[in-house]
Enzyme design. Sequence first.
Site, mmCIF file in Angstrom:
data_model
loop_
_atom_site.group_PDB
_atom_site.id
_atom_site.type_symbol
_atom_site.label_atom_id
_atom_site.label_comp_id
_atom_site.label_asym_id
_atom_site.label_seq_id
_atom_site.Cartn_x
_atom_site.Cartn_y
_atom_site.Cartn_z
ATOM 1 N N LYS A 123 -3.546 10.597 0.406
ATOM 2 C CA LYS A 123 -2.540 9.914 -0.143
ATOM 3 C C LYS A 123 -2.672 9.440 -1.338
ATOM 4 C CE LYS A 123 -0.217 5.505 0.738
ATOM 5 N NZ LYS A 123 0.284 4.385 1.532
ATOM 6 N N LYS A 183 0.981 12.773 1.438
ATOM 7 C CA LYS A 183 2.031 12.040 0.613
ATOM 8 C C LYS A 183 1.890 11.449 -0.596
ATOM 9 C CE LYS A 183 3.396 7.325 1.991
ATOM 10 N NZ LYS A 183 2.946 6.020 2.591
HETATM 11 C C1 PBG Z 1 1.631 1.517 3.096
HETATM 12 C C2 PBG Z 1 2.494 2.408 2.904
HETATM 13 C C3 PBG Z 1 3.525 2.695 1.724
HETATM 14 C C4 PBG Z 1 4.389 3.685 1.869
HETATM 15 C C5 PBG Z 1 4.271 3.961 3.268
HETATM 16 N N1 PBG Z 1 3.011 3.405 3.836
HETATM 17 C C6 PBG Z 1 3.432 2.098 0.353
HETATM 18 C C7 PBG Z 1 2.145 2.332 -0.449
HETATM 19 O O1 PBG Z 1 1.132 2.935 -0.363
HETATM 20 O O2 PBG Z 1 2.362 1.617 -1.685
HETATM 21 C C8 PBG Z 1 5.303 4.240 1.199
HETATM 22 C C9 PBG Z 1 6.598 4.845 1.651
HETATM 23 C C10 PBG Z 1 7.632 5.435 0.581
HETATM 24 O O3 PBG Z 1 7.561 5.210 -0.621
HETATM 25 O O4 PBG Z 1 8.477 5.693 1.059
HETATM 26 N N2 PBG Z 1 1.956 0.444 3.886
#
Ligand code: PBG
Length: 339
Positions: A211, A264
Amino acid sequence: MRAGNLDCVTLPDLPAFPVSRPRRLRRTPALRRLVSDVALRPADFVLPMFVREGITAPVAIASMPGVVQHSQESLVKAAAEAVDAGVGGLMLFGVPEAKDAQGSGADDPDGVLNVALRRLHSELGDATVLMADLCLDEFTDHGHCGVLAADGSVDNDATLARYAAMGLAQAETGAHLLGTSGMMDGQVAAVRAALDHAGHVDTGILGYAPKYASGFYGPFREAVNSSLVGDRKSYQQDHARTVSDALAEVALDVAEGADIVMVKPALPYLDVLRAVADAAPVPVAAYQISGEYAMVEAAAERGWLDRERIILETLTSIKRAGASIVLTYWAVEAAILTS
Ligand code: PBG
């Protein structure tokens, strides 16, 4: 190569034109369908959904046209519709009314996310795969994914204890998969151990690894009323690293007990997705995140892109790069388009 004597018409072994003609197989829709490799199925798509405490009607998210923060009631209805459309699962995010430094609402059985999960599980049972975001950022007043140390940095190991508690509360609701998205080192192991110790051996873990710290999360901050100041670069990955960093994260998550791993964002990281899909011994998901959604919707709104065509093209590309599961805000529409 051309025949040496242009007057001669009896040299079939020396063609003047290309012999190999890839266009032959592109000529008709039926030919193209016959040779296509990547197919989209409704069950490939997982719908991320937001549920907000203290509202009685859905609230629009301006930077994500068509996506809303649900009330508990509207969530149940929309979830049932998504399941009827054939999506493979639902990923739930909670938006609490009150936040604090520890993110207390995250493991409170009466917290907005846990209430929603319990209700969805009682309505839908095993008819879908119910997933829960397992991260503190929606619940903390500082907006970080973990708790803070005295110097203001995100305290990895203190956060693991909070994740374990959050994971237990989510498992109690009947959620099938917990999405460890906070990017703390050891988070999958901590949650897995807590679940097993409490007898929740069948609750699975969807590890968010790799991520990346990404600007594409922008609209999500609005979606969860985030109070974050600054960024998450001290825990999420640096996009300037090579895929070896991603593969190391995946190896750790798998060793710690992740049942599925997820890349992601998706579209800007298809090279990473390909490498992870080639290496991972577990199913691989990809998350087409808020900013990926927003930029297509914004361009389509101006008439600059053919929206439906782009939706299917991006989803196909993500599958072609190796994802067998795709989290996308277009999940319901994509399920209908591909059924
Ligand atoms: C963390 C989380 C995020 C997203 C999913 N889980 C936010 C981040 O990491 O800043 C982002 C998902 C998206 O942008 O659609 N809880």
